[in-house]
Scaffold this active site. Structure first.
Site: not given
Ligand code: GLY
Length: 567
Positions: A378, A471
């Site tokens: 992210t 994450g």
């Molecule tokens: N895909 C990572 C989150 O939204 O936490």
């Protein structure tokens, strides 16, 4: 005094004063001798994106203008997580203290079903929610940027999209770590993009210029038509054609219907600080407030940074909060989240009531719930402008390079955010974790997230802008960075650099960064029953602190190519 001498002495005083000022603020740049800046700052995951943001601030754009420009620039220069094919969250605080938060999280397509990743025997086919066309949720980033800009932007839409378009059109120099990573990605990209040539070549070299003509065309449509440049017309046709070719579910209807949503930001307190953060469908804000509430009554300053007591306390708080996260959190438009109850400080005090300093609590003794797994890729950026408006944006494709699927002819990657849902509620998913009812797949629902873009105030003034990828480790990294600054008196950069650790209830282990703890501390905690697992890096925090002198001090995470630029 002779007139000439008096003039000379006035001149001398003036010179001394200007020398002093220059030393203090570095002349035009607003920089002081400690590398802090007076007029604004941008911290993001890529040097080119930070530069785009800074240029927008310098030309009179505000923090939201810069955020929109950085979001689009990251889609070009940081394809692992920067995106127009994904989604994210934005938290905003104006210089006057007005608060807002924007949810541009992806949604499940209209044809999504609860069991779409199960085989005939009811077993989860995990690859399908992680890779390929079926893994993609309806993207939210473009609508999010349009809405943020329409509400708060100052420059024209074209002016904030153009820098990304230039980067895609003319190319940008890839960094050393990107050259390594892009080369390493080729096998997967080929697998999920058969017959395509985009992003496919075996040799990548640091400093080489990489242009993306298809992406430039898409950005041009977005620049000229706003949301219609993406959610209808040529780009929408290309997305739907790509879906049909690869068995994905996103339809023209899904794209037309997608709407980012303004939500009331979540606000809590920690000591003298006001915490402004993201509400569901991110779990990040609630979990962050719960963590802070859980440790507020303990003398952390006295325990010290990463001492055995500090680590033990934080781990026990994290264990309890992640158990709650799993059970109680999901998209508030579909599931009643007990938000008020969870963020009430007395609830956290009661949760910490069975914590025992002499031995680790077993996660099996903590009320079982479901902890959805999220992957690590992210990206986050933090921006403050000259007026003091601040914005924190965390955005994602979910996994690195998302679903790995490039939209043919449109030059961008689609997310694999569907894997953030509980693929099979009530049974272990591919990582041995459980998924919860609150986060089960439903058409049009947003998958639970951990993203935690956060802004802190102190005495009514801006104090910090912070966030990170990572994450499920996002929440604990933001939590620890805040404590490093408030409790352990670290500068912003030191707080970001500091070694981090993470516990998420299940699996019952403490993740630590390599060499993270003093070996004696580790032995002591192992003696109490804590299990440790080392790994290379946890999170990539990009943050800004406002000093008491009114300067901005950046913290750009050295774990990546992250770059802070101010003026
Ligand atoms: N895909 C990572 C989150 O939204 O936490």
């Amino acid at each position: 005094m002779d007139k000439n001498i008096k003039n000379l002495s006035n001149l001398l005083i003036l010179c001394t004063f200007s020398l002093f000022l220059t030393a203090c603020v570095g002349g035009q740049t607003g920089r002081n001798n400690s590398g802090q800046y007076k007029n604004g700052m941008v911290v993001s995951a890529h040097p080119e994106a930070s530069k785009v943001g800074l240029d927008i601030l310098k030309k009179g754009g505000n923090a939201i203008d810069a955020a929109v420009a950085v979001q689009f620039a990251l889609a070009v220069v940081y394809p692992d997580a920067g995106n127009i094919g994904g989604g994210g969250f934005l938290v905003y605080r104006s210089a006057k203290g007005e608060l807002a938060s924007l949810d541009f999280r992806e949604k499940a397509p209209g044809k999504a079903t609860r069991d779409m990743y199960l085989d005939a025997a009811g077993n989860a086919i995990t690859e399908k929610s992680i890779f390929g066309h079926l893994a993609a949720g309806v993207p939210g980033s473009v609508d999010g940027m349009v809405k943020a800009h329409a509400k708060f932007g100052k420059l024209s839409w074209a002016e904030v999209v153009q820098p990304a378009l230039n980067l895609a059109q003319n190319g940008f120099s890839i960094t050393e770590s990107q050259a390594r990573e892009f080369a390493g990605m080729q096998k997967s990209i080929k697998k999920y993009n058969p017959g395509k040539t985009y992003f496919i070549k075996d040799k990548w070299t640091k400093g080489e210029l990489w242009a993306q003509k298809d992406l430039a065309k898409t950005l041009q449509l977005i620049r000229d038509k706003g949301r219609d440049g993406f959610y209808s017309g040529e780009v929408a046709d290309l997305i739907v054609a790509e879906m049909q070719k690869g068995g994905g579910l996103i339809t023209k209807e899904d794209l037309k219907n997608y709407q980012a949503q303004w939500r009331d930001p979540l606000v809590g307190n920690y000591k003298d600080y006001k915490i402004i953060t993201m509400p569901p469908p991110s779990s990040g804000g609630i979990a962050l407030l719960q963590l802070l509430n859980s440790v507020e009554g303990y003398p952390l300053k006295r325990y010290g940074f990463n001492s055995d007591s500090t680590i033990q306390l934080l781990v026990e708080a994290e264990r309890r909060v992640y158990a709650d996260r799993a059970t109680h959190l999901g998209d508030p438009d579909f599931y009643k989240v007990p938000q008020k109850y969870l963020i009430n400080p007395s609830y956290s005090t009661q949760r910490m009531g069975n914590f025992n300093w002499n031995r680790a609590t077993l996660s099996s003794d903590i009320k079982a719930g479901e902890a959805p797994i999220e992957s690590e890729e992210t990206t986050h950026f933090s921006i403050v402008d000259r007026q003091g408006n601040a914005v924190a944006v965390t955005t994602t494709l979910n996994g690195g390079y998302g679903s790995m699927v490039f939209v043919n002819g449109a030059g961008f990657l689609l997310n694999n955010e569907m894997d953030d849902f509980s693929v099979k509620p009530g049974t272990p998913n591919m990582f041995g974790l459980l998924g919860g009812e609150a986060n089960a797949i439903e058409p049009g629902k947003r998958m639970l997230s951990s993203m935690t873009p956060t802004i802190l105030e102190k005495n009514g003034d801006l104090f910090m802008v912070v966030g990170t990828p990572g994450g499920s480790t996002i929440i604990t990294s933001v939590f620890q960075t805040i404590l490093n600054t408030i409790e352990f008196d670290m500068s912003m950069q030191r707080a970001v650099n500091a070694k981090r650790f993470h516990h998420q209830w299940l699996p019952d282990e403490v993740l630590i960064e390599n060499g993270g703890f003093d070996s004696l501390v580790r032995v002591k905690l192992e003696g109490k029953g804590y299990k440790f697992r080392e790994r290379k890096a946890i999170g990539r925090v990009d943050a800004i602190l406002k000093t008491k002198w009114g300067y901005y001090e950046g913290g750009a995470d050295p774990r990546g190519d992250d770059t802070k630029l101010g003026w």
